[in-house]
Design a protein around this motif. Sequence first.
Motif, PDB file in Angstrom:
ATOM      1  N   GLU A  62       0.828  -1.201   0.000  1.00 13.79           N
ATOM      2  CA  GLU A  62       0.000   0.000   0.000  1.00 13.79           C
ATOM      3  C   GLU A  62       0.865   1.256   0.000  1.00 13.79           C
ATOM      4  O   GLU A  62       0.581   2.214  -0.717  1.00 13.79           O
ATOM      5  CB  GLU A  62      -0.948   0.001   1.201  1.00 13.79           C
ATOM      6  CG  GLU A  62      -2.043  -1.033   1.100  1.00 13.79           C
ATOM      7  CD  GLU A  62      -2.852  -1.195   2.381  1.00 13.79           C
ATOM      8  OE1 GLU A  62      -2.510  -0.543   3.405  1.00 13.79           O
ATOM      9  OE2 GLU A  62      -3.819  -1.973   2.364  1.00 13.79           O
ATOM     10  N   ARG A  63       1.932   1.247   0.799  1.00 11.71           N
ATOM     11  CA  ARG A  63       2.817   2.412   0.868  1.00 11.71           C
ATOM     12  C   ARG A  63       3.549   2.625  -0.456  1.00 11.71           C
ATOM     13  O   ARG A  63       3.702   3.762  -0.911  1.00 11.71           O
ATOM     14  CB  ARG A  63       3.829   2.251   2.012  1.00 11.71           C
ATOM     15  CG  ARG A  63       4.748   3.422   2.157  1.00 11.71           C
ATOM     16  CD  ARG A  63       3.961   4.717   2.439  1.00 11.71           C
ATOM     17  NE  ARG A  63       4.804   5.861   2.183  1.00 11.71           N
ATOM     18  CZ  ARG A  63       4.523   6.862   1.358  1.00 11.71           C
ATOM     19  NH1 ARG A  63       3.375   6.910   0.737  1.00 11.71           N
ATOM     20  NH2 ARG A  63       5.365   7.832   1.171  1.00 11.71           N
ATOM     21  N   ILE A  64       3.994   1.560  -1.090  1.00  9.95           N
ATOM     22  CA  ILE A  64       4.659   1.673  -2.387  1.00  9.95           C
ATOM     23  C   ILE A  64       3.690   2.262  -3.410  1.00  9.95           C
ATOM     24  O   ILE A  64       4.048   3.164  -4.167  1.00  9.95           O
ATOM     25  CB  ILE A  64       5.196   0.305  -2.856  1.00  9.95           C
ATOM     26  CG1 ILE A  64       6.381  -0.114  -1.992  1.00  9.95           C
ATOM     27  CG2 ILE A  64       5.588   0.337  -4.330  1.00  9.95           C
ATOM     28  CD1 ILE A  64       6.829  -1.551  -2.205  1.00  9.95           C
ATOM     29  N   PHE A  65       2.453   1.772  -3.415  1.00 11.31           N
ATOM     30  CA  PHE A  65       1.450   2.287  -4.346  1.00 11.31           C
ATOM     31  C   PHE A  65       1.201   3.767  -4.094  1.00 11.31           C
ATOM     32  O   PHE A  65       1.148   4.569  -5.035  1.00 11.31           O
ATOM     33  CB  PHE A  65       0.137   1.505  -4.231  1.00 11.31           C
ATOM     34  CG  PHE A  65      -0.907   1.981  -5.195  1.00 11.31           C
ATOM     35  CD1 PHE A  65      -0.906   1.555  -6.505  1.00 11.31           C
ATOM     36  CD2 PHE A  65      -1.884   2.880  -4.788  1.00 11.31           C
ATOM     37  CE1 PHE A  65      -1.857   2.006  -7.406  1.00 11.31           C
ATOM     38  CE2 PHE A  65      -2.842   3.338  -5.683  1.00 11.31           C
ATOM     39  CZ  PHE A  65      -2.827   2.902  -6.996  1.00 11.31           C
ATOM     40  N   GLU A  66       1.063   4.158  -2.828  1.00 10.49           N
ATOM     41  CA  GLU A  66       0.837   5.561  -2.494  1.00 10.49           C
ATOM     42  C   GLU A  66       1.994   6.440  -2.962  1.00 10.49           C
ATOM     43  O   GLU A  66       1.778   7.508  -3.537  1.00 10.49           O
ATOM     44  CB  GLU A  66       0.649   5.725  -0.983  1.00 10.49           C
ATOM     45  CG  GLU A  66      -0.644   5.167  -0.452  1.00 10.49           C
ATOM     46  CD  GLU A  66      -0.678   5.133   1.075  1.00 10.49           C
ATOM     47  OE1 GLU A  66       0.237   5.703   1.714  1.00 10.49           O
ATOM     48  OE2 GLU A  66      -1.615   4.541   1.618  1.00 10.49           O
ATOM     49  N   ALA A  67       3.223   5.999  -2.716  1.00  7.71           N
ATOM     50  CA  ALA A  67       4.393   6.774  -3.112  1.00  7.71           C
ATOM     51  C   ALA A  67       4.468   6.934  -4.627  1.00  7.71           C
ATOM     52  O   ALA A  67       4.778   8.018  -5.133  1.00  7.71           O
ATOM     53  CB  ALA A  67       5.665   6.118  -2.581  1.00  7.71           C
ATOM     54  N   GLU A  68       4.186   5.859  -5.359  1.00  4.51           N
ATOM     55  CA  GLU A  68       4.218   5.936  -6.815  1.00  4.51           C
ATOM     56  C   GLU A  68       3.085   6.809  -7.347  1.00  4.51           C
ATOM     57  O   GLU A  68       3.267   7.553  -8.309  1.00  4.51           O
ATOM     58  CB  GLU A  68       4.168   4.531  -7.416  1.00  4.51           C
ATOM     59  CG  GLU A  68       5.450   3.771  -7.166  1.00  4.51           C
ATOM     60  CD  GLU A  68       5.394   2.318  -7.573  1.00  4.51           C
ATOM     61  OE1 GLU A  68       4.279   1.771  -7.734  1.00  4.51           O
ATOM     62  OE2 GLU A  68       6.472   1.733  -7.724  1.00  4.51           O
ATOM     63  N   ASN A  69       1.930   6.747  -6.712  1.00  8.58           N
ATOM     64  CA  ASN A  69       0.806   7.585  -7.123  1.00  8.58           C
ATOM     65  C   ASN A  69       1.119   9.057  -6.856  1.00  8.58           C
ATOM     66  O   ASN A  69       0.809   9.919  -7.672  1.00  8.58           O
ATOM     67  CB  ASN A  69      -0.470   7.154  -6.403  1.00  8.58           C
ATOM     68  CG  ASN A  69      -1.711   7.707  -7.059  1.00  8.58           C
ATOM     69  OD1 ASN A  69      -1.760   7.865  -8.269  1.00  8.58           O
ATOM     70  ND2 ASN A  69      -2.718   8.003  -6.249  1.00  8.58           N
ATOM     71  N   GLU A  70       1.742   9.354  -5.717  1.00 10.32           N
ATOM     72  CA  GLU A  70       2.147  10.730  -5.406  1.00 10.32           C
ATOM     73  C   GLU A  70       3.147  11.241  -6.431  1.00 10.32           C
ATOM     74  O   GLU A  70       3.070  12.386  -6.884  1.00 10.32           O
ATOM     75  CB  GLU A  70       2.745  10.807  -4.000  1.00 10.32           C
ATOM     76  CG  GLU A  70       1.745  10.599  -2.893  1.00 10.32           C
ATOM     77  CD  GLU A  70       2.398  10.379  -1.535  1.00 10.32           C
ATOM     78  OE1 GLU A  70       3.645  10.518  -1.416  1.00 10.32           O
ATOM     79  OE2 GLU A  70       1.664  10.082  -0.575  1.00 10.32           O
ATOM     80  N   ALA A  71       4.097  10.404  -6.816  1.00 15.67           N
ATOM     81  CA  ALA A  71       5.094  10.791  -7.821  1.00 15.67           C
ATOM     82  C   ALA A  71       4.421  11.047  -9.167  1.00 15.67           C
ATOM     83  O   ALA A  71       4.781  11.988  -9.886  1.00 15.67           O
ATOM     84  CB  ALA A  71       6.167   9.724  -7.942  1.00 15.67           C
ATOM     85  N   ILE A  77       6.867  10.975 -12.619  1.00 15.75           N
ATOM     86  CA  ILE A  77       6.897   9.713 -13.358  1.00 15.75           C
ATOM     87  C   ILE A  77       5.636   9.608 -14.204  1.00 15.75           C
ATOM     88  O   ILE A  77       4.638  10.272 -13.934  1.00 15.75           O
ATOM     89  CB  ILE A  77       6.997   8.476 -12.434  1.00 15.75           C
ATOM     90  CG1 ILE A  77       5.797   8.402 -11.482  1.00 15.75           C
ATOM     91  CG2 ILE A  77       8.315   8.459 -11.685  1.00 15.75           C
ATOM     92  CD1 ILE A  77       5.741   7.141 -10.654  1.00 15.75           C
ATOM     93  N   GLN A  78       5.686   8.752 -15.223  1.00 15.40           N
ATOM     94  CA  GLN A  78       4.514   8.489 -16.046  1.00 15.40           C
ATOM     95  C   GLN A  78       3.714   7.353 -15.424  1.00 15.40           C
ATOM     96  O   GLN A  78       4.262   6.519 -14.710  1.00 15.40           O
ATOM     97  CB  GLN A  78       4.931   8.095 -17.450  1.00 15.40           C
ATOM     98  CG  GLN A  78       5.611   9.205 -18.196  1.00 15.40           C
ATOM     99  CD  GLN A  78       6.020   8.775 -19.585  1.00 15.40           C
ATOM    100  OE1 GLN A  78       6.119   7.598 -19.879  1.00 15.40           O
ATOM    101  NE2 GLN A  78       6.247   9.745 -20.448  1.00 15.40           N
ATOM    102  N   CYS A  82       1.360  -1.228 -13.694  1.00 12.11           N
ATOM    103  CA  CYS A  82       1.981  -2.183 -12.769  1.00 12.11           C
ATOM    104  C   CYS A  82       2.343  -1.529 -11.439  1.00 12.11           C
ATOM    105  O   CYS A  82       2.946  -2.175 -10.584  1.00 12.11           O
ATOM    106  CB  CYS A  82       3.218  -2.807 -13.399  1.00 12.11           C
ATOM    107  SG  CYS A  82       4.483  -1.605 -13.815  1.00 12.11           S
ATOM    108  N   TYR A  83       2.014  -0.259 -11.208  1.00 11.97           N
ATOM    109  CA  TYR A  83       2.382   0.380  -9.955  1.00 11.97           C
ATOM    110  C   TYR A  83       1.763  -0.383  -8.788  1.00 11.97           C
ATOM    111  O   TYR A  83       0.675  -0.886  -8.862  1.00 11.97           O
ATOM    112  CB  TYR A  83       1.928   1.825  -9.926  1.00 11.97           C
ATOM    113  CG  TYR A  83       2.779   2.727 -10.788  1.00 11.97           C
ATOM    114  CD1 TYR A  83       3.982   2.286 -11.313  1.00 11.97           C
ATOM    115  CD2 TYR A  83       2.379   4.006 -11.088  1.00 11.97           C
ATOM    116  CE1 TYR A  83       4.750   3.101 -12.102  1.00 11.97           C
ATOM    117  CE2 TYR A  83       3.148   4.829 -11.882  1.00 11.97           C
ATOM    118  CZ  TYR A  83       4.331   4.364 -12.385  1.00 11.97           C
ATOM    119  OH  TYR A  83       5.106   5.176 -13.150  1.00 11.97           O
TER     120      TYR A  83
END
Length: 87
Positions: A62-71, A77-78, A82-83
């Motif tokens: 969940e934290r990885i997904f949140e961080a990638e979504n914030e980026a 990032i595009q 697969c995020y």
Amino acid sequence: MTRQRKEIRRELELLEREQMAEYELSCGFFQEEIEQAFSPRRRRLQEKLAMTYGKSVKELDERIFEAENEAYEAGRIQWAPCYGTAY
């Protein structure tokens, strides 16, 4: 901790390459069996990695997904479908 995380990620990448090689050798057959064979080892490595952060596997995902979504929202990032699956 950083070195331990790097080693765990390296093991996960190696496991992924081994699994991809098995898929290629099976010519599209036995995909479920291959997944079942590699799943326990992957799960152990994911749990080991999550413990280095003091989280469960689900919490870390969940934290990885949140961080990638914030980026993504910040335009750093595009978007990719697969995020949330990276370790």
